[in-house]
Write an enzyme that holds these catalytic residues in place. Structure first.
Site, PDB file in Angstrom:
ATOM      1  N   HIS A   5      61.294  17.084 -17.704  1.00 27.46           N
ATOM      2  CA  HIS A   5      59.507  16.951 -16.878  1.00 27.46           C
ATOM      3  C   HIS A   5      59.326  15.988 -17.524  1.00 27.46           C
ATOM      4  CE1 HIS A   5      56.867  20.426 -16.489  1.00 27.46           C
ATOM      5  NE2 HIS A   5      56.053  19.471 -16.096  1.00 27.46           N
ATOM      6  N   HIS A  38      63.523  20.332 -19.972  1.00 25.97           N
ATOM      7  CA  HIS A  38      61.864  19.878 -21.136  1.00 25.97           C
ATOM      8  C   HIS A  38      62.004  18.394 -20.468  1.00 25.97           C
ATOM      9  CE1 HIS A  38      59.974  23.747 -21.600  1.00 25.97           C
ATOM     10  NE2 HIS A  38      61.226  23.922 -22.668  1.00 25.97           N
ATOM     11  N   HIS A  45      69.107  23.795 -20.743  1.00 23.97           N
ATOM     12  CA  HIS A  45      67.077  24.026 -21.037  1.00 23.97           C
ATOM     13  C   HIS A  45      66.303  23.218 -21.694  1.00 23.97           C
ATOM     14  CE1 HIS A  45      63.440  27.062 -22.161  1.00 23.97           C
ATOM     15  NE2 HIS A  45      63.523  26.271 -22.628  1.00 23.97           N
ATOM     16  N   GLU A  46      67.367  22.410 -21.838  1.00 27.51           N
ATOM     17  CA  GLU A  46      66.367  21.252 -23.851  1.00 27.51           C
ATOM     18  C   GLU A  46      65.998  20.320 -22.175  1.00 27.51           C
ATOM     19  OE1 GLU A  46      64.124  21.676 -26.209  1.00 27.51           O
ATOM     20  OE2 GLU A  46      64.643  23.642 -26.171  1.00 27.51           O
TER      21      GLU A  46
END
Length: 183
Positions: A83, A80, A76-77
């Site tokens: 991104h 980010h 999940h991190e």
């Protein structure tokens, strides 16, 4: 790569382990956001993002073993992080995670769900001594466990949605309206 030449697109740091005085949880930070609108004559390195992922995994004296939930957090991190690292915007205020709130979680949600794909899980979930990939029987058990209680969850959110639609379909309600009785 840009043709035959490698090109620096980001600097990535990761701080995976818990330690005294470190904030709890997991998060992505940027020390410099990607941007193209640099001051004329400045070095292009100033537009390269510097991104870090921060987790709080318990560090072992030997191999650090992660649970499936820890793996989901890591992926999940890293979504980010992707991104932030792969942003391609002119203005830093529109780059990386400086996007609409309903989009900011998309890359991280995609990454965390990607981990549960058997081909990805088998590549990353390996026995710490033998290097053997997670057996199919455990992958099947993870899939089965992920579906536990889905019937109740579906009924619960459907009931909430129906109640919400009924409430918002009322032509009007006065000051004496009792939501508890309505429900």
């Amino acid at each position: 790569s840009n043709g035959d030449e490698d090109e620096l697109v980001a600097i990535f740091l990761h701080d995976n382990y818990a330690r005294p005085h470190k904030s709890s949880g997991a998060w992505m930070s940027e020390y410099r956001t990607q941007k193209k609108n640099l001051i004329p004559g400045s070095d292009s390195i100033n537009g390269i993002p510097i991104v870090s992922n921060n987790n709080n995994f318990a560090k072992a004296s030997g191999s650090t073993l992660l649970s499936f939930d820890d793996g989901v957090t890591l992926f999940h991190e890293f979504g980010h992080g992707h991104h932030g690292m792969l942003s391609d915007a002119t203005y830093e205020y529109l780059a990386s995670t400086s996007v609409l709130r309903d989009f900011v979680e998309l890359p991280s949600q995609l990454m965390e769900h990607w981990l549960s794909e058997p081909v990805v899980l088998k590549k990353h979930a390996k026995h710490y001594k033998t290097g053997e990939s997670v057996p199919d029987v455990l992958v099947d058990r993870l899939k089965a466990a992920s579906l536990f209680n889905e019937g109740f969850a579906t009924v619960e959110y459907t009931a909430c949605a129906l109640l919400d639609m009924a409430l918002h379909s009322l032509p009007e309600y006065g000051e004496d309206f009792d939501l508890g009785k309505f429900e």
